[in-house]
Design an enzyme around this catalytic site. Structure first.
Site, mmCIF file in Angstrom:
data_model
loop_
_atom_site.group_PDB
_atom_site.id
_atom_site.type_symbol
_atom_site.label_atom_id
_atom_site.label_comp_id
_atom_site.label_asym_id
_atom_site.label_seq_id
_atom_site.Cartn_x
_atom_site.Cartn_y
_atom_site.Cartn_z
ATOM 1 N N SER A 87 -8.506 18.287 1.419
ATOM 2 C CA SER A 87 -7.999 17.160 0.616
ATOM 3 C C SER A 87 -6.723 17.526 -0.118
ATOM 4 C CB SER A 87 -9.058 16.706 -0.390
ATOM 5 O OG SER A 87 -9.422 17.788 -1.231
ATOM 6 N N THR A 93 -1.049 -29.766 -10.134
ATOM 7 C CA THR A 93 -2.407 -29.324 -9.807
ATOM 8 C C THR A 93 -2.559 -29.656 -8.327
ATOM 9 O OG1 THR A 93 -3.443 -31.437 -10.301
ATOM 10 C CG2 THR A 93 -3.324 -29.882 -12.124
ATOM 11 N N HIS A 94 -3.308 -28.859 -7.603
ATOM 12 C CA HIS A 94 -3.441 -29.028 -6.145
ATOM 13 C C HIS A 94 -2.081 -29.014 -5.446
ATOM 14 C CE1 HIS A 94 -7.631 -30.418 -6.897
ATOM 15 N NE2 HIS A 94 -7.080 -30.952 -7.964
ATOM 16 N N SER A 153 18.487 -11.188 7.151
ATOM 17 C CA SER A 153 17.840 -11.210 8.459
ATOM 18 C C SER A 153 18.747 -10.507 9.459
ATOM 19 C CB SER A 153 17.616 -12.665 8.877
ATOM 20 O OG SER A 153 17.546 -12.758 10.284
ATOM 21 N N GLU A 206 7.764 -11.780 -1.837
ATOM 22 C CA GLU A 206 6.743 -11.758 -0.775
ATOM 23 C C GLU A 206 5.951 -10.455 -0.799
ATOM 24 O OE1 GLU A 206 8.468 -12.976 3.084
ATOM 25 O OE2 GLU A 206 10.018 -13.890 1.860
ATOM 26 N N GLN A 217 -15.262 12.559 -2.456
ATOM 27 C CA GLN A 217 -13.860 12.949 -2.253
ATOM 28 C C GLN A 217 -13.011 11.741 -1.822
ATOM 29 O OE1 GLN A 217 -12.808 16.890 -0.684
ATOM 30 N NE2 GLN A 217 -12.012 15.825 1.094
ATOM 31 N N LYS A 273 -10.227 9.393 -4.257
ATOM 32 C CA LYS A 273 -8.868 9.620 -4.776
ATOM 33 C C LYS A 273 -7.764 8.843 -4.069
ATOM 34 C CE LYS A 273 -10.452 13.953 -6.057
ATOM 35 N NZ LYS A 273 -11.579 13.573 -5.180
HETATM 36 N N1 ARG Z 1 -12.236 18.124 -3.146
HETATM 37 C C1 ARG Z 1 -13.491 17.780 -3.709
HETATM 38 C C2 ARG Z 1 -13.476 16.320 -4.180
HETATM 39 O O1 ARG Z 1 -12.441 15.811 -4.334
HETATM 40 C C3 ARG Z 1 -13.779 18.645 -4.869
HETATM 41 C C4 ARG Z 1 -15.242 18.832 -5.120
HETATM 42 C C5 ARG Z 1 -15.868 19.573 -4.016
HETATM 43 N N2 ARG Z 1 -17.178 19.948 -4.363
HETATM 44 C C6 ARG Z 1 -18.034 20.455 -3.463
HETATM 45 N N3 ARG Z 1 -19.180 20.777 -3.893
HETATM 46 N N4 ARG Z 1 -17.722 20.549 -2.213
HETATM 47 O O2 ARG Z 1 -14.495 15.724 -4.377
#
Ligand code: ARG
Length: 475
Positions: free
Chosen positions: A22, A154-155, A276, A289, A321, A324
């Site tokens: 990650s 409205t509408h 364009s 847009e 994970q 994020k």
């Molecule tokens: N990269 C992991 C996450 O974002 C960190 C935690 C990983 N923990 C584990 N026990 N493998 O969730």
């Protein structure tokens, strides 16, 4: 660098490493990870797990690493699984085996949530600040349009005349509610998960309250199992981002519509338009847009988080994970979109003469006729019927309500006396609506004043929270 391996006879295959990695996205957490590690070291020193001397060497190395991360001298490499592994590698390259002392009393499970909360606090405040700048731009344009009369819809059909300043200022309300939601988020989520360890709490960090305080949190969370698996704060943030996206999409839709030749209410500045590749005459409202279009991914990001969480067992599972990327995407989407949209609003030129030209089209004064009769004592349902008959007659004659003669009015209902005529203008309709939320010029003026003062309160709150955060990060 891998943070585990002792019990394995083989390292992960390439495909497994690729799937589980990650660091290419969670590297964004690096400055927060270092800051959390510093607070954690303080905890380890006070619980005498590491000596004060080792503690200060680790702290010193972490501070150097923070500099190197900031200036790009240190970054992740192929061997790093995630940001936590990369930071520990950086630390160990400075301190040797001592670098590994940092791992005592915490797990990536509590570390990652703490890092992520700090990231969100920082970026929610940045989004709030951009929202407040957009509110300012809208309010400025609204106050320039305090005497511009326009049909209200409205509408998407002509409904009643309004002041165009009223129409513009409505957007500021939703945006200030978004800022308010951010402030709520901060209040509710300012509790630290650090000290939870993997899930059960840590024997080596008996007083996580001190680290929480150092990191600017109000306190620690109440249950370590909840703390390592709670992502409500992520879903809430994604909801806020989605809601902002929806508000921006509605602004985008209006500017797109208003800039058509059919409307002609606004000219978007050249610097905020695009052309364009085939039609040389085209000037397209692409910023508006995109403001409309970006809402799709913002809503999608919220949905993906909620689906990930549904039915998930406690405590940490690797599914988490997945929390994020949607957040990074939503934050980065908004931080690119908002400045462009602010510029588009600030530089737009409105055309009051075009708006006002059609204000009485579509019999938009019919409510005035009904209100006139109701004021004279007629039950509103009956007044509504009579006004409807006036409209029917106008439609038959191809005219608007104010063009009916006194006789024609009287033929529909004797109570429709010539005094009605005073009410039959856009200005009259607008100025008769005097309550604080309504469209009269005095009401709209006061609404904008109120919006401005709410916005300046929001602005000073944002800047004091942001400087508190910067100060905490620098300590
Ligand atoms: N990269 C992991 C996450 O974002 C960190 C935690 C990983 N923990 C584990 N026990 N493998 O969730």
């Amino acid at each position: 660098m891998a943070l585990w391996g002792g019990r394995f006879s083989q390292g992960p295959t390439e495909s497994v490493a690729a799937l589980s990695r990650s660091v290419h996205f969670d590297w964004r957490l690096a400055p927060y990870d270092i800051r959390v590690n510093i607070a954690h070291v303080h905890g380890l020193v006070s619980s005498a797990v590491i000596s004060a001397k080792d503690g200060s060497a680790i702290e010193q190395a972490l501070r150097e690493l923070a500099q190197e991360v900031a200036n790009g001298k240190f970054t992740y490499n192929e061997s790093d699984e995630d940001v936590h592994s990369a930071i520990e590698r950086g630390l160990s390259s400075k301190l040797g085996a001592l670098g590994g002392a940092i791992r005592a009393g915490r797990s990536r499970n509590d570390l990652v949530v703490t890092d992520f909360k700090l990231y969100l606090i920082d970026h929610l405040l940045e989004v709030a600040s951009a929202l407040s700048a957009l509110v300012e731009a809208i309010n400025t344009q609204a106050s320039r349009n305090l005497s511009s009369v326009a049909p209200g819809f409205t509408h998407l059909q002509h409904a009643q005349p309004i002041l165009f300043g009223h129409e513009l200022a409505k957007h500021s309300h939703g945006l200030l509610r978004d800022v308010d939601r951010i402030s709520d988020w901060l209040e509710r989520n300012s509790f630290s998960p650090l000290g939870s360890g993997a899930l059960a709490g840590s024997a080596l960090q008996p007083h996580p309250e001190a680290s929480a305080e150092e990191l600017g949190f109000i306190g620690i969370l109440g249950n370590s199992i909840d703390a390592t698996s709670d992502r409500d704060f992520v879903a809430e943030a994604l909801f806020i981002f989605a809601m902002i996206g929806i508000h921006l999409s509605r602004i985008g839709e209006e500017f797109t519509l208003w800039s058509t030749s059919e409307f002609g209410w606004v000219t978007i500045a050249d610097a905020y338009s695009t052309g364009s590749s085939i039609m040389p005459q085209k000037k397209n409202p692409d910023i508006a847009e995109l403001a409309r279009g970006k809402s799709g991914r913002l809503v999608g990001n919220l949905t993906s988080m909620l689906v990930t969480l549904k039915g998930l067992p406690f405590a940490y599972n690797r599914d988490l994970q997945e929390d994020k990327e949607p957040v990074f995407d939503s934050v980065e989407t908004l931080l690119v979109l908002l400045p462009a949209l602010i510029g588009m609003v600030e530089t737009a030129t409105f055309h009051p003469e075009v708006m006002s030209a059609g204000v009485l089209d579509g019999h938009s004064l019919a409510t005035e006729v009904a209100d006139f009769l109701a004021k004279g004592g007629m039950p509103f349902a009956q007044a509504h019927e009579a006004a409807g008959e006036c409209v029917k007659l106008c439609e038959k004659l191809g005219i608007e309500l104010h063009e009916l003669s006194d006789e024609q009015f009287a033929s529909i209902n004797v109570a429709l006396v010539p005094a009605l005529r005073e009410k039959l203008s856009a200005q009259g309709a607008i100025e008769s609506r005097q309550s604080s939320l309504a469209t009269s010029s005095q009401s709209v003026l006061e609404q904008i004043e109120l919006l401005n003062s709410e916005n300046s309160l929001a602005k000073s709150w944002i800047s004091s929270e942001a400087s508190r955060f910067v100060e905490m990060m620098g300590k």
